[in-house]
Design a protein around this motif. Structure first.
Motif, PDB file in Angstrom:
ATOM      1  N   PHE A 369      35.730  38.887  34.554  1.00 40.38           N
ATOM      2  CA  PHE A 369      36.560  38.187  35.545  1.00 40.38           C
ATOM      3  C   PHE A 369      36.665  36.684  35.238  1.00 40.38           C
ATOM      4  O   PHE A 369      37.497  36.002  35.827  1.00 40.38           O
ATOM      5  N   LYS A 370      35.828  36.222  34.303  1.00 41.29           N
ATOM      6  CA  LYS A 370      35.596  34.786  34.141  1.00 41.29           C
ATOM      7  C   LYS A 370      36.859  33.953  33.911  1.00 41.29           C
ATOM      8  O   LYS A 370      37.055  32.923  34.549  1.00 41.29           O
ATOM      9  N   ASN A 371      37.709  34.374  33.038  1.00 41.03           N
ATOM     10  CA  ASN A 371      38.877  33.551  32.698  1.00 41.03           C
ATOM     11  C   ASN A 371      40.179  34.038  33.333  1.00 41.03           C
ATOM     12  O   ASN A 371      41.259  33.626  32.945  1.00 41.03           O
ATOM     13  N   ASN A 372      40.037  34.965  34.281  1.00 40.29           N
ATOM     14  CA  ASN A 372      41.217  35.505  34.952  1.00 40.29           C
ATOM     15  C   ASN A 372      41.212  34.994  36.405  1.00 40.29           C
ATOM     16  O   ASN A 372      40.565  35.557  37.281  1.00 40.29           O
ATOM     17  N   PHE A 373      41.928  33.892  36.641  1.00 43.21           N
ATOM     18  CA  PHE A 373      41.819  33.230  37.940  1.00 43.21           C
ATOM     19  C   PHE A 373      42.317  34.095  39.091  1.00 43.21           C
ATOM     20  O   PHE A 373      41.781  34.043  40.199  1.00 43.21           O
ATOM     21  N   LYS A 374      43.346  34.900  38.847  1.00 36.43           N
ATOM     22  CA  LYS A 374      43.869  35.769  39.907  1.00 36.43           C
ATOM     23  C   LYS A 374      42.814  36.810  40.293  1.00 36.43           C
ATOM     24  O   LYS A 374      42.570  37.054  41.482  1.00 36.43           O
ATOM     25  N   ALA A 375      42.175  37.400  39.277  1.00 36.13           N
ATOM     26  CA  ALA A 375      41.126  38.402  39.532  1.00 36.13           C
ATOM     27  C   ALA A 375      39.931  37.756  40.241  1.00 36.13           C
ATOM     28  O   ALA A 375      39.333  38.355  41.148  1.00 36.13           O
TER      29      ALA A 375
END
Length: 660
Positions: A369-375
């Motif tokens: 999830f780290k670099n997926n701001f929406k997630a």
């Protein structure tokens, strides 16, 4: 008629914030610590106030920062520290319009007097409005558990005990013969009144007509006050839903509060993770793992900490209920399941693996999830709970939990076979100074936990020279260990009254340890007036090991007993002449006395705090023994072993300037 659902309690907790929300637009909202905790768990969080138009949400002692409008939310009466903080903000001169939402009146003053006081503090031209809160500010921690953070310091006094000089112990409590509100110290009286007023308001919001029962000395006082409280008597005339409320004194069973018997993930999280600043219940979750920040410091303060309360996230709320209600292994598997489902919904490249769940595996899933701001945004609450799981499982204190459990089991066995003096002597070699201790050895605070467990389990014991001598040896060893600490922990600082090792004189440590043993003797005598529930120790036999019998379990089993015998130690508190006549006539004729198992809703109020394991035990017992009965546990605090030690030996209970 069926009792109200648990959802109604959550709704009542949210509803209590309506007077604040109505006054929030274009204002800075100031909260005391207990109100902030209630907002955090059940009021929708600070975001709800900001969405209603608040300019900012601040701690009560914070600056007004030039705002012309202010709303103060005080969980108790406006006095002591709360009054000083409100006066401090208004005295800055910027606020011209203020509203006070308080849970009680100031001594000797109603709404009009309070408004006049606020106007005086603001200076000429200031406008003030006072709302005396109808419903209490409660924290619904789970579907079956609701806390009253404003009453966190409320703890039943220990029984009176003569000290060696013939005087009374430093914190004497009323004996079983000294019942009644008038026998209590002034601050405890005020706390009991606040509790009764808060419960009446909650029961009014839920439409309840309750019968009050009590187990324990302070519980009798509270139950009697609620039964005879005039607004409660009026409410009961028209309320539709029937309920039994059973008050239980925490001091009757402190082994349940300091023991490590629950295989429960939530309990471990609350015990090992650091407390969220200003909070008694919630903890800090380190969120650095979800950022690009690299730091060796585990207590990094650059990134805001996560927490366990996620009232606005249904998936996270469901996972938290699993942590409260399942065994640790099952709860960890639930954490993985929720995380896998969230990752799948976000189309993240997750590789599902079967078998045992490890903290490393959970960490690797979180990294997706780290670099997926929406997630991150969509599943922020869930990720906080999973990171709390990882940090708890990896915590260096975690292995000690099993050590405590093993030692408590051994103590139960030894107590059944030996007298207290010999048990104390067996403990002596384990009390080690700082320089002698390894990571597996017990600290001074750990020893206090074990001593409370022992004295509570043993109960009233034979005094005499042998016990005195054994206690003196343990005292000397503890004093030596405390004095040898290079830097006393925050808890030891509170217990000794010394903020550093330089100030920690031998006499101060000796006095503190003497007070502790005075309290331990009180703990041992706490059940002396009970007949049915006077033991929490099952000595075992040739075929069965000795075991601990939780007092709450005994109480709930008696309530759910299908034979419905007249309870011996669960005392009914009558609310009027009719009930008194019933009780009197029952000696001569067949009259059904009120029984705590009579109604579709059972409310257990533990005065002094409750543990996660106990809430689960009560819920499971009622479901098994009396299906169809709803159960709600109320208390003032969610306890951990260290918080119990602080309440017993370190806290200045209900001192005159406290915000109760």
């Amino acid at each position: 008629m069926a009792g109200p659902a648990a959802a109604d309690v959550r709704a009542a907790c949210r509803q209590a914030w309506e007077p604040v929300l109505a006054r929030a637009p274009q204002a800075v909202v100031f909260l005391d610590a207990a109100a902030a905790e209630a907002l955090h768990w059940g009021g929708g969080g600070a975001g709800r106030l900001l969405a209603a138009g608040a300019l900012a949400v601040r701690a009560l002692a914070g600056p007004a920062a030039g705002a012309a409008r202010a709303v103060f939310v005080v969980s108790g009466a406006l006095r002591g520290r709360a009054a000083a903080a409100v006066r401090g903000v208004l005295g800055q001169g910027a606020v011209r319009h203020c509203a006070l939402v308080a849970a009680g009146e100031a001594e000797g003053g109603g709404r009009a007097e309070l408004e006049e006081t606020l106007r005086r503090w603001m200076g000429e031209g200031g406008r003030a409005e006072v709302v005396l809160q109808a419903a209490p500010l409660l924290a619904p921690v789970s579907a079956e558990l609701c806390l009253a953070p404003a009453l966190a310091p409320l703890f039943p006094p220990l029984p009176r005990q003569r000290d060696r000089g013939g005087g009374l112990s430093p914190r004497p409590g009323p004996g079983p013969g000294e019942l009644g509100l008038a026998a209590l110290p002034a601050e405890l009286r005020a706390a009991v009144r606040a509790l009764v007023g808060g419960l009446d308001a909650l029961f009014a919001a839920l439409g309840l007509r309750e019968e009050s029962f009590a187990v324990g000395t302070l519980s009798r006082v509270v139950a009697a006050e609620l039964a005879s409280y005039a607004p409660a008597r009026n409410r009961r005339k028209t309320a539709l839903h029937r309920a039994s409320v059973v008050f239980v004194d925490r001091t009757l069973d402190l082994a349940g509060a300091v023991g490590h018997h629950g295989d429960n993930l939530a309990e471990k999280m609350l015990s090992v993770l650091p407390k969220l600043p200003g909070h008694k219940t919630d903890v800090m979750v380190n969120m650095v793992e979800l950022t690009a920040l690299q730091t060796p410091d585990e207590m990094c303060t650059i990134i805001a900490p996560g927490c366990l309360a996620q009232p606005n996230d249904p998936a996270a709320k469901a996972l938290w209920e699993s942590f409260m209600n399942l065994k640790q292994k099952e709860a960890v598997m639930e954490a993985r399941r929720h995380l896998v489902e969230a990752a799948s919904r976000e189309n993240l490249p997750i590789k599902m693996s079967m078998g045992r769940v490890t903290p490393e595996q959970l960490s690797s899933y979180v990294q997706l999830f780290k670099n997926n701001f929406k997630a991150l945004e969509n599943h922020c609450g869930l990720l906080q709970l999973v990171l709390a799981t990882v940090q708890t499982l990896k915590h260096p204190q975690n292995p000690k939990w099993d050590n405590f459990l093993a030692f408590e089991r051994l103590l139960l066995q030894t107590i059944g076979e030996s007298e207290m003096p010999s048990v104390l002597k067996q403990l002596l070699p384990m009390i080690k100074s700082y320089n002698e201790r390894t990571q597996d050895d017990y600290t001074c605070e750990d020893f206090l936990i074990l001593l409370v467990y022992m004295y509570s389990v043993v109960g009233e014991m034979k005094g005499g020279k042998e016990l005195d001598e054994a206690e003196e040896e343990v005292k000397k060893a503890l004093v030596r260990a405390i004095c040898d600490e290079p830097e006393p922990s925050p808890l030891l600082q509170k217990i000794t009254g010394c903020d550093s090792s330089l100030n920690l004189a031998l006499q101060k440590a000796t006095d503190a340890v003497d007070d502790i043993f005075e309290s331990l003797r009180g703990i041992a005598r706490a059940r002396m007036h009970l007949k049915q529930f006077n033991s929490i120790h099952n000595p075992g036999s040739n075929t069965h090991q000795a075991s601990y019998k939780p007092l709450l379990k005994q109480v709930v089993e008696e309530i759910c007993n299908p034979d419905r015998p007249d309870p011996v130690d669960i005392e009914h508190m009558s609310s009027g002449l009719t009930d008194l006549l019933k009780t009197g006539f029952s000696m001569f004729m067949k009259v059904n006395r009120p029984h705590p198992g009579d109604h579709p809703l059972l409310i257990i109020y533990v005065i002094g705090g409750v543990t996660v394991s106990e809430v689960k035990m009560v819920k499971d017992l009622v479901a098994a023994r009396k299906p169809g009965t709803q159960v709600l546990v109320l208390s003032s605090a969610l306890l951990t072993p260290l918080s119990v030690i602080e309440l017993l030996f370190a806290a200045e209970h209900l001192e005159p300037d406290s915000d109760i």
